[in-house]
Design an enzyme around this catalytic site. Structure first.
Site, mmCIF file in Angstrom:
data_model
loop_
_atom_site.group_PDB
_atom_site.id
_atom_site.type_symbol
_atom_site.label_atom_id
_atom_site.label_comp_id
_atom_site.label_asym_id
_atom_site.label_seq_id
_atom_site.Cartn_x
_atom_site.Cartn_y
_atom_site.Cartn_z
ATOM 1 N N ASN A 58 1.354 -0.889 -0.075
ATOM 2 C CA ASN A 58 -0.504 0.022 0.289
ATOM 3 C C ASN A 58 0.342 0.855 -0.236
ATOM 4 O OD1 ASN A 58 1.176 0.051 2.653
ATOM 5 N ND2 ASN A 58 -1.350 -0.763 3.202
ATOM 6 N N ARG B 161 3.437 7.688 11.570
ATOM 7 C CA ARG B 161 2.825 6.752 13.045
ATOM 8 C C ARG B 161 2.423 7.572 13.522
ATOM 9 N NH1 ARG B 161 0.945 3.145 9.833
ATOM 10 N NH2 ARG B 161 2.094 0.883 10.063
ATOM 11 N N GLN C 258 -4.513 3.403 18.046
ATOM 12 C CA GLN C 258 -5.445 3.430 17.886
ATOM 13 C C GLN C 258 -6.460 2.379 18.092
ATOM 14 O OE1 GLN C 258 -2.870 5.133 13.036
ATOM 15 N NE2 GLN C 258 -4.316 3.239 13.456
ATOM 16 N N HIS D 13 -7.080 6.277 10.218
ATOM 17 C CA HIS D 13 -6.161 5.604 9.000
ATOM 18 C C HIS D 13 -6.403 4.331 8.017
ATOM 19 C CE1 HIS D 13 -2.088 3.001 10.135
ATOM 20 N NE2 HIS D 13 -2.201 3.694 9.008
HETATM 21 P P1 NDP Z 1 10.268 1.730 3.624
HETATM 22 O O1 NDP Z 1 10.408 1.279 4.051
HETATM 23 O O2 NDP Z 1 9.676 1.277 2.071
HETATM 24 O O3 NDP Z 1 10.975 3.403 3.457
HETATM 25 C C1 NDP Z 1 11.330 3.293 4.895
HETATM 26 C C2 NDP Z 1 12.141 4.381 4.818
HETATM 27 O O4 NDP Z 1 13.233 5.551 6.432
HETATM 28 C C3 NDP Z 1 13.846 4.221 4.400
HETATM 29 O O5 NDP Z 1 13.982 4.641 3.153
HETATM 30 C C4 NDP Z 1 14.731 3.419 5.784
HETATM 31 O O6 NDP Z 1 16.050 4.317 5.783
HETATM 32 C C5 NDP Z 1 13.674 5.417 6.508
HETATM 33 N N1 NDP Z 1 14.531 5.505 7.927
HETATM 34 C C6 NDP Z 1 14.394 4.306 8.371
HETATM 35 N N2 NDP Z 1 14.678 4.760 10.125
HETATM 36 C C7 NDP Z 1 15.041 5.488 9.807
HETATM 37 C C8 NDP Z 1 15.702 7.314 10.101
HETATM 38 N N3 NDP Z 1 15.737 6.985 11.582
HETATM 39 N N4 NDP Z 1 15.944 7.966 9.796
HETATM 40 C C9 NDP Z 1 15.644 8.683 8.452
HETATM 41 N N5 NDP Z 1 15.516 7.361 7.461
HETATM 42 C C10 NDP Z 1 14.876 6.331 7.957
HETATM 43 O O7 NDP Z 1 8.482 1.599 4.213
HETATM 44 P P2 NDP Z 1 7.476 3.023 3.391
HETATM 45 O O8 NDP Z 1 8.000 4.011 2.565
HETATM 46 O O9 NDP Z 1 6.774 1.760 2.669
HETATM 47 O O10 NDP Z 1 6.314 2.459 4.558
HETATM 48 C C11 NDP Z 1 6.995 4.252 5.768
HETATM 49 C C12 NDP Z 1 6.304 3.805 6.891
HETATM 50 O O11 NDP Z 1 4.939 4.221 6.382
HETATM 51 C C13 NDP Z 1 5.924 2.560 7.386
HETATM 52 O O12 NDP Z 1 6.347 2.451 7.722
HETATM 53 C C14 NDP Z 1 5.166 2.808 7.530
HETATM 54 O O13 NDP Z 1 4.758 3.140 9.283
HETATM 55 C C15 NDP Z 1 3.721 3.436 7.148
HETATM 56 N N6 NDP Z 1 3.061 3.401 6.095
HETATM 57 C C16 NDP Z 1 1.454 4.157 6.710
HETATM 58 C C17 NDP Z 1 0.893 3.532 5.876
HETATM 59 C C18 NDP Z 1 -0.902 4.210 6.376
HETATM 60 O O14 NDP Z 1 -1.869 3.465 5.811
HETATM 61 N N7 NDP Z 1 -1.286 5.570 6.834
HETATM 62 C C19 NDP Z 1 0.103 2.452 4.910
HETATM 63 C C20 NDP Z 1 1.665 2.145 4.687
HETATM 64 C C21 NDP Z 1 2.960 2.584 4.985
HETATM 65 P P3 NDP Z 1 16.646 3.314 4.881
HETATM 66 O O15 NDP Z 1 16.113 1.844 4.756
HETATM 67 O O16 NDP Z 1 17.868 3.758 3.828
HETATM 68 O O17 NDP Z 1 17.110 2.949 5.956
#
Ligand code: NDP
Length: 400
Positions: free
Chosen positions: A147, A285, A314, A333
């Site tokens: 998603n 989140r 939630q 959400h």
């Molecule tokens: P991804 O895993 O593709 O992206 C997460 C990114 O966050 C990665 O690039 C990661 O960097 C980066 N990251 C993690 N920790 C840090 C930090 N401390 N500082 C900076 N960058 C950081 O996930 P998605 O993009 O698919 O999803 C992201 C989040 O969105 C999910 O974890 C979820 O919480 C939320 N979400 C919400 C939904 C909703 O319905 N509202 C649905 C889907 C997701 P790297 O890996 O390069 O370290």
């Protein structure tokens, strides 16, 4: 034979739908980075159906019962007398969606001695105490990418909605008014504004790509830089810290997972470094933002608007201050649970269960915790620890 407990949100107030607004879903063959969509051996639902609510059962009952398993589906997840709590002692698999999360705290994990797989039908496994899961050798998996684009679309909608003052203008129409001046005193164009994403993973990058045609200046902060070719193609500015980025942005969108490093990241101090009148959109989140600091920033005008669809806990209690704060555009959400997304994550959940019960490996990109440590996507995007603290407050929704 295993007991699978599946926690889903309630059916619509008027009952499970008998018909839908549209007859089909567009065919999508691959995700933008080439990852394949879920590949279960079969599905027992029609894509486009409501699958994420209790009667939809994620389309799993026929399959699981045909294998001799027991499937319990409930929305009753919070408090000591909930169905979830009662089922913990014999649950081998617990499935839930981040929209209506089954908080699996260390205490609950301790009450579930048979639990081997905690499966997120969606993305984001912060509702599980990952440290406790690692310590107990429980596998945590989610349906990576299912998603991400759904959320990116929601983010773009919310940015436009806030900056152009859409919701209050709509409300004037519903109230029978024609109050142009009231509508436009807070309405701007996004063209030329600076927008930055906290994290440029699947969602963050998709948001940037979608905003490019609006002629906005695009910024990002992430621990790892995107490939140079992507930075060039989109004209991106990378920032080495979130502070560095927020001080130049008119709009900030949060797309980072919740884990101990990001909990409470947007506190009073960081909000004070943003440009006065900036907009903040958080579909990642709720706990990444300090609840009271956001309210104060809207009341003082430090933020011109806040939108998003994630809360903590939630469901949010009826007196959660984000329901009543000024200039907000909150939804419950929902961004990642459009009917389109549900078809993908229900299929992904089925794929993971087939792998689990047939002893085949779960795709690496779906793994968050495995073999007692962060694994797959979890090893890349999360840090060890626990972000479920305070989740017992979710029981207030039932009692209020
Ligand atoms: P991804 O895993 O593709 O992206 C997460 C990114 O966050 C990665 O690039 C990661 O960097 C980066 N990251 C993690 N920790 C840090 C930090 N401390 N500082 C900076 N960058 C950081 O996930 P998605 O993009 O698919 O999803 C992201 C989040 O969105 C999910 O974890 C979820 O919480 C939320 N979400 C919400 C939904 C909703 O319905 N509202 C649905 C889907 C997701 P790297 O890996 O390069 O370290």
């Amino acid at each position: 034979m295993a007991k699978i407990v599946c926690v889903l949100y309630d059916d619509p107030v008027d009952g499970y739908p008998k018909s839908y607004a549209r007859d089909d879903l567009p065919q999508i063959n691959r995700y933008p980075d080439g990852q394949t969509l879920p590949t279960p051996e079969a599905i027992d639902f029609q894509p486009g159906m409501l699958l994420g609510s209790v009667s939809g059962e994620l389309g799993l009952r026929k399959y699981l019962e045909s294998q001799g398993h027991i499937l319990i589906v409930t929305s009753d997840k919070d408090g000591p007398d909930s169905v979830l709590e009662r089922e913990l002692p014999d649950a081998e698999v617990i499935i839930s969606q981040p929209f209506w999360p089954a908080y699996l705290t260390a205490e609950r994990i301790a009450k579930a001695p048979k639990l081997k797989l905690a499966l997120t039908a969606g993305i984001g496994s912060d509702h599980i105490d990952l440290q406790a899961a690692m310590d107990r050798g429980i596998t945590v998996a989610e349906v990576t990418y299912c998603n991400s684009i759904s959320v990116a679309e929601h983010v773009v909608m919310m940015i436009l909605g806030l900056v152009r003052n859409y919701i209050p203008s709509y409300q004037w129409v519903v109230k029978g008014g024609w109050n142009i001046a009231d509508c436009v005193t807070r309405s701007y164009d996004v063209e030329g504004m600076h927008v930055g994403t906290v994290a440029a993973g699947r969602i963050g990058l998709a948001v940037l790509r979608r905003l490019k045609p609006f002629d906005m200046h695009l910024h990002y902060f992430d621990r790892y830089r995107l490939p140079e070719a992507v930075e060039k193609e989109l004209g991106l500015t990378w920032h080495p810290s979130v502070e560095d980025m927020v001080k130049v942005c008119d709009v900030v969108t949060i797309n980072v997972p919740l884990h101990p490093e990001t909990e409470n990241l947007f506190n009073e101090q960081l909000l004070s470094k943003m440009k006065r009148g900036a907009y903040l959109v958080n579909t990642a989140r709720g706990k990444i933002c300090d609840r009271e600091a956001i309210v104060r920033a809207l009341e003082t005008g430090q933020l011109a608007g806040y939108a998003g669809d994630v809360w903590f806990p939630q469901p949010a209690p009826k007196d959660h201050p984000w329901r009543a704060m000024p200039h907000h555009g909150m939804t419950p959400h929902i961004s990642g649970t459009s009917l389109s997304a549900q078809a993908r994550y229900a299929a992904g959940t089925r794929e993971i269960l087939e792998c689990w019960f047939e002893g085949r490996p779960i795709r690496d990109e779906y793994l968050i915790v495995d073999g007692g440590k962060l694994a797959g996507t979890g090893a890349h995007s999360y840090s060890a620890g626990n972000a479920t603290g305070g989740s017992e407050e979710a029981a207030k929704f039932k009692t209020a």
